[in-house]
Write a protein that holds these residues in place. Structure first.
Motif, mmCIF file in Angstrom:
data_model
loop_
_atom_site.group_PDB
_atom_site.id
_atom_site.type_symbol
_atom_site.label_atom_id
_atom_site.label_comp_id
_atom_site.label_asym_id
_atom_site.label_seq_id
_atom_site.Cartn_x
_atom_site.Cartn_y
_atom_site.Cartn_z
ATOM 1 N N UNK A 100 22.782 48.478 34.260
ATOM 2 C CA UNK A 100 21.764 49.460 34.654
ATOM 3 C C UNK A 100 20.620 48.838 35.445
ATOM 4 N N UNK A 101 20.336 47.566 35.220
ATOM 5 C CA UNK A 101 19.223 46.965 35.950
ATOM 6 C C UNK A 101 19.714 46.533 37.318
ATOM 7 N N UNK A 102 19.339 47.268 38.298
ATOM 8 C CA UNK A 102 19.769 46.923 39.644
ATOM 9 C C UNK A 102 18.655 47.264 40.621
ATOM 10 N N UNK A 103 17.954 46.258 41.088
ATOM 11 C CA UNK A 103 16.785 46.521 41.915
ATOM 12 C C UNK A 103 17.108 46.751 43.378
ATOM 13 N N UNK A 104 18.382 46.735 43.746
ATOM 14 C CA UNK A 104 18.700 46.852 45.158
ATOM 15 C C UNK A 104 18.137 48.137 45.747
ATOM 16 N N UNK A 105 17.678 48.033 46.962
ATOM 17 C CA UNK A 105 17.206 49.231 47.643
ATOM 18 C C UNK A 105 18.286 49.639 48.629
ATOM 19 N N UNK A 106 18.991 50.708 48.336
ATOM 20 C CA UNK A 106 19.979 51.187 49.300
ATOM 21 C C UNK A 106 20.170 52.680 49.121
ATOM 22 N N UNK A 107 20.797 53.298 50.117
ATOM 23 C CA UNK A 107 21.031 54.745 50.112
ATOM 24 C C UNK A 107 19.760 55.564 49.884
ATOM 25 N N UNK A 108 18.665 55.113 50.479
ATOM 26 C CA UNK A 108 17.448 55.922 50.417
ATOM 27 C C UNK A 108 17.670 57.157 51.284
ATOM 28 N N UNK A 109 17.310 58.324 50.733
ATOM 29 C CA UNK A 109 17.585 59.566 51.458
ATOM 30 C C UNK A 109 16.544 59.765 52.565
ATOM 31 N N UNK A 110 17.047 59.795 53.778
ATOM 32 C CA UNK A 110 16.174 59.867 54.949
ATOM 33 C C UNK A 110 16.289 61.243 55.595
ATOM 34 N N UNK A 111 15.145 61.858 55.872
ATOM 35 C CA UNK A 111 15.149 63.107 56.608
ATOM 36 C C UNK A 111 14.724 62.828 58.047
ATOM 37 N N UNK A 112 15.432 63.408 58.996
ATOM 38 C CA UNK A 112 15.146 63.107 60.395
ATOM 39 C C UNK A 112 14.699 64.374 61.123
ATOM 40 N N UNK A 113 13.522 64.316 61.721
ATOM 41 C CA UNK A 113 13.103 65.394 62.620
ATOM 42 C C UNK A 113 13.181 64.830 64.032
ATOM 43 N N UNK A 114 14.181 65.273 64.762
ATOM 44 C CA UNK A 114 14.420 64.704 66.086
ATOM 45 C C UNK A 114 13.978 65.715 67.144
ATOM 46 N N UNK A 115 12.742 65.566 67.625
ATOM 47 C CA UNK A 115 12.253 66.486 68.667
ATOM 48 C C UNK A 115 12.828 66.129 70.029
ATOM 49 N N UNK A 116 13.321 64.884 70.160
ATOM 50 C CA UNK A 116 13.794 64.450 71.472
ATOM 51 C C UNK A 116 15.222 64.900 71.733
ATOM 52 N N UNK A 117 16.084 64.780 70.711
ATOM 53 C CA UNK A 117 17.488 65.184 70.839
ATOM 54 C C UNK A 117 18.168 64.561 72.051
ATOM 55 N N UNK A 118 18.047 63.262 72.190
ATOM 56 C CA UNK A 118 18.735 62.576 73.292
ATOM 57 C C UNK A 118 19.606 61.483 72.697
ATOM 58 N N UNK A 119 20.384 60.845 73.557
ATOM 59 C CA UNK A 119 21.289 59.794 73.082
ATOM 60 C C UNK A 119 20.507 58.671 72.414
ATOM 61 N N UNK A 120 19.388 58.299 73.025
ATOM 62 C CA UNK A 120 18.621 57.167 72.489
ATOM 63 C C UNK A 120 18.096 57.456 71.086
ATOM 64 N N UNK A 121 17.680 58.720 70.861
ATOM 65 C CA UNK A 121 17.141 59.022 69.539
ATOM 66 C C UNK A 121 18.247 59.014 68.490
ATOM 67 N N UNK A 122 19.436 59.476 68.906
ATOM 68 C CA UNK A 122 20.552 59.442 67.960
ATOM 69 C C UNK A 122 20.980 58.009 67.670
ATOM 70 N N UNK A 123 20.878 57.169 68.680
ATOM 71 C CA UNK A 123 21.177 55.753 68.465
ATOM 72 C C UNK A 123 20.220 55.136 67.447
#
Lengths: 377, 378
Positions: B51-74
């Motif tokens: 149970x003791x596992x300090x790893x930081x992974x799979x943090x839930x990220x919300x993305x607001x992409x106002x640009x909607x271009x290839x670079x932002x998706x990258x």
């Protein structure tokens, strides 16, 4: 079911509790001690990590790099002087957590634009901090490179990072609301378990049965008594905790009030259940300390995020009221969203509490029907 | 050979031997004690270890992409590539994002501005906003470090490799190259479990005899008080050594924690540490009158011991006062020895301060508690 009988049972229980000086003292002292130790001593983030810098270049540039490493409060020079192998000399005995080795010709090569590798040896014993050390040394190195214009092209995207709810990254804001959950689970259930099992040990429970009180009335009376005890412990712990760690309720206090009451009731019922089911005091206390303590401490998300608990254990963790109370407590003291954010958690505690009530009532009932041997002295 | 036989005959005729045999038989008949020695340590080791596992992974990220271009998706895929972040939702506005972070549905948020592509194309540096839920200060700090690191390397339109700085770091992790977090916790939990069990078992066995009055009966026999106590302690040490082996075996089989140092030294120092635990237990037995009080006061003593030992939270990150206090904590030294011998594979040359501390503390604690106990008996 008669209210008079429940209240009488509750009064009797409280009188008995008040007479036992040692238990009374421990009932308030132990939670406070736990709060202080957990609140002050659990710090997950390591600051001022001792590291060794071995500078084979001894140039102004390498000195500037060394200064930059020690410029924040993240690292401090380890108490290790002398040449030789920094691993055997400083990392093996634990004097330093990492060694940074600056090669000779560091300055000359950098000025000529040739690549230079700084060797970093990190003590991997504490895996979490090893990662933090690596990330910050790399960060500082990149910053140093940009500052000295070793990189011609700055990174095209920069992040403007903001921390919500806890901009100063005070760890006590994370730990202390969790300690409330641990403390308010363990101690009320321990007291209830001991009281229940004492009655069985001394054989007085037979007298209780003979008196004609029903199992439900007995259970509710006892639960009410320890709920009151638990509530006063909660007031003391949260009051003092708020003073010492400077924590105050930032949201609508009603979810906290309702949640705490339900949570304490669940804790007391859990203690009574273990008390009814175990053969003697030893087993009861061991049961509470092992099952209750471990689960409230480890499977509740108190220290590390819940999402890190692997599958078979994570299912168990869904059944642990402490996990839901921690959400309520953190919300009330740090996040501040009120009912909208925590209604499900309050509901879950209610459901689990009801399950515990049913289970305890059944065990108590089967005991009363003359399940002999177990209850005898 | 004859001398040995002679010695054996004398030993087997001695009072101490008789007492020892009595204690061993008593213990073997005590089912509950045997259960107590096996079940809680195993459970504790397994649950703590997993149970003791300090790893930081799979943090839930919300993305607001106002640009909607290839670079932002990258950019989004760069952030989610190594599983530290998980693109959990794409809210339509910053307000919606804020609401989800507040409710705890998301741990982090990323806002990419509408002019993202324009600024990148112009060769300016584009700014994105990152929100992190700071309630868990530790994870938030680590997450923000990762974001900085990823953005430092990020270059849109991946044809061009990121410009390499001439100044590079080559990081290697000693002792635990895979950074398995259980390797850190398992030695700590072994120390924790042994402390709890040694203290409880010795206190419970002594208090039970005091409680039932059988100790007085023993005292009326011609046996000396030290013989009685020694006969009680020795079988406990042997049994608890069994727990040490059990814990090491579980660590090895379940968590694959190596034992790189000298196993004999590890066992010898563990034996020494058991005397600390037993000493604390006897001390408890002198204070308490019933088993129930033993259990409650055991909490009182073992909890601070465990918390200031570095078993769970590293000692370096504690406030200075607690760091100094922990020097007096035998468990801290024992855990340092365990980690040194299991993970680092060092010997006494590096661990002597800790071994010395145990060598001083164990006899001292035993002497004090035994003399107190004898004082109470006579």
């Amino acid at each position: 079911m008669r209210r008079v009988r429940i209240l009488a049972q509750c009064r009797k229980e409280l009188l008995q509790f008040r007479r036992d000086r040692l238990t009374l003292g421990l009932a308030f002292l132990l939670p406070l001690l736990t709060l202080l130790i957990f609140g002050f001593a659990i710090r997950l983030e390591t600051k001022v990590i001792p590291i060794v810098v071995q500078d084979f270049d001894r140039s102004p540039l390498s000195a500037a790099y060394t200064d930059r490493l020690f410029a924040t409060d993240q690292f401090r020079p380890a108490p290790w002087r002398g040449g030789g192998d920094p691993v055997a000399g400083a990392i093996d005995p634990g004097l330093a957590r990492a060694a940074v080795i600056i090669p000779s010709e560091f300055s000359r090569r950098l000025k000529a634009g040739q690549p230079v590798e700084v060797q970093v040896l990190v003590d991997g014993t504490d895996a979490n901090n090893a990662r933090v050390i690596r990330n910050s040394i790399q960060g500082i190195t990149a910053f140093f490179g940009a500052d000295k214009e070793l990189i011609r092209e700055p990174p095209p995207v920069r992040a403007l990072t903001r921390l919500w709810f806890n901009p100063g990254r005070k760890e006590s804001l994370y730990i202390v609301p969790g300690v409330y959950a641990v403390v308010l689970w363990i101690f009320p259930s321990l007291l209830a378990a001991i009281a229940m099992v004492k009655e069985k040990d001394k054989g007085t429970i037979l007298q209780v049965y003979a008196s004609g009180i029903s199992a439900a009335e007995l259970l509710l009376g006892k639960a009410l008594a320890f709920l009151l005890v638990g509530a006063s412990v909660a007031v003391v712990v949260m009051g003092l905790g708020g003073q010492i760690f400077q924590l105050s309720v930032v949201a609508d206090p009603t979810p906290l009030l309702v949640g705490t009451t339900l949570y304490l009731a669940a804790a007391v019922l859990f203690g009574l259940l273990l008390g009814v089911r175990s053969a003697n005091q030893n087993a009861a206390v061991q049961g509470v300390s092992l099952v209750g303590f471990l689960s409230a401490l480890l499977l509740s998300g108190f220290i590390y995020p819940l999402s890190n608990i692997p599958p078979p254990l994570s299912l168990v963790s869904a059944l642990i009221p402490a996990r839901y109370f921690i959400v309520i407590s953190r919300d009330a003291f740090v996040r501040g969203t009120g009912w909208a954010g925590v209604w499900l958690d309050v509901l879950m505690i209610l459901v689990l509490g009801a399950l515990l009530y049913g289970a305890t009532l059944r065990s108590l009932g089967s005991l009363q029907l003359g399940d002999g041997g177990e209850g005898g002295p | 050979m004859r001398a040995l036989r002679h010695w054996w005959r004398r030993l087997s005729a001695s009072r101490l031997w008789a007492l020892l045999r009595k204690e061993v038989e008593q213990i073997l008949r005590d089912r509950q004690l045997i259960k107590l020695l096996i079940i809680p340590p195993t459970l504790q080791l397994l649950i703590y270890g997993f149970a003791l596992n300090p790893e930081v992974h799979n943090l839930r990220l919300g993305v607001v992409d106002y640009a909607q271009v290839a670079a932002s998706r990258e950019l989004v895929s760069a952030l989610t590539a190594n599983r530290i972040f998980l693109a959990a939702s794409y809210p339509s506005s910053e307000r919606e994002l804020a609401r989800q972070v507040e409710r705890g549905e998301l741990t982090a948020g990323l806002v990419i501005p509408p002019n993202f592509n324009r600024r990148l194309a112009a060769g300016d540096s584009a700014e994105v906003q990152v929100f992190i839920d700071g309630v868990d200060a530790n994870s938030a700090g680590i997450a923000s470090g990762y974001i900085q690191q990823i953005l430092r390397r990020f270059r849109p339109q991946t044809g061009a490799p990121p410009p390499t700085s001439p100044l590079r770091t080559q990081v290697s992790f000693l002792y635990n190259p895979g950074l398995t977090s259980s390797w850190f916790f398992v030695p700590g939990v072994i120390g924790l479990v042994l402390t709890l069990i040694a203290t409880l078992v010795s206190a419970v066995t002594l208090v039970r005899e005091k409680d039932t009055g059988t100790l007085e009966q023993l005292l009326m026999t011609p046996a000396a008080a030290w013989e009685i106590l020694l006969a009680k302690i020795l079988p406990l040490v042997v049994l608890l050594m069994g727990d040490v082996l059990l814990a090491l075996l579980l660590g090895r089989l379940v968590f694959a924690v190596p034992i790189r140092g000298n196993l004999l030294l590890l066992l010898a120092l563990s034996g020494l540490y058991l005397f600390v635990g037993i000493g604390v237990g006897i001390m408890l037995a002198t204070v308490c009158r019933s088993q129930q009080q033993v259990m409650l006061t055991a909490f009182f003593i073992t909890l601070p011991m465990v918390q200031t030992s570095g078993a769970i939270a590293p000692i370096e990150s504690m406030p200075t006062f607690f760091q100094l206090l922990s020097l007096l904590n035998p468990l801290r030294h024992y855990i340092a020895i365990l980690r040194g011998l299991m993970l680092k594979g060092v010997g006494l040359e590096a661990l002597w301060p800790h071994a010395l501390a145990l060598l001083v503390m164990a006899p001292l604690l035993m002497a004090i508690s035994v003399s107190r106990f004898r004082g109470q008996l006579s």
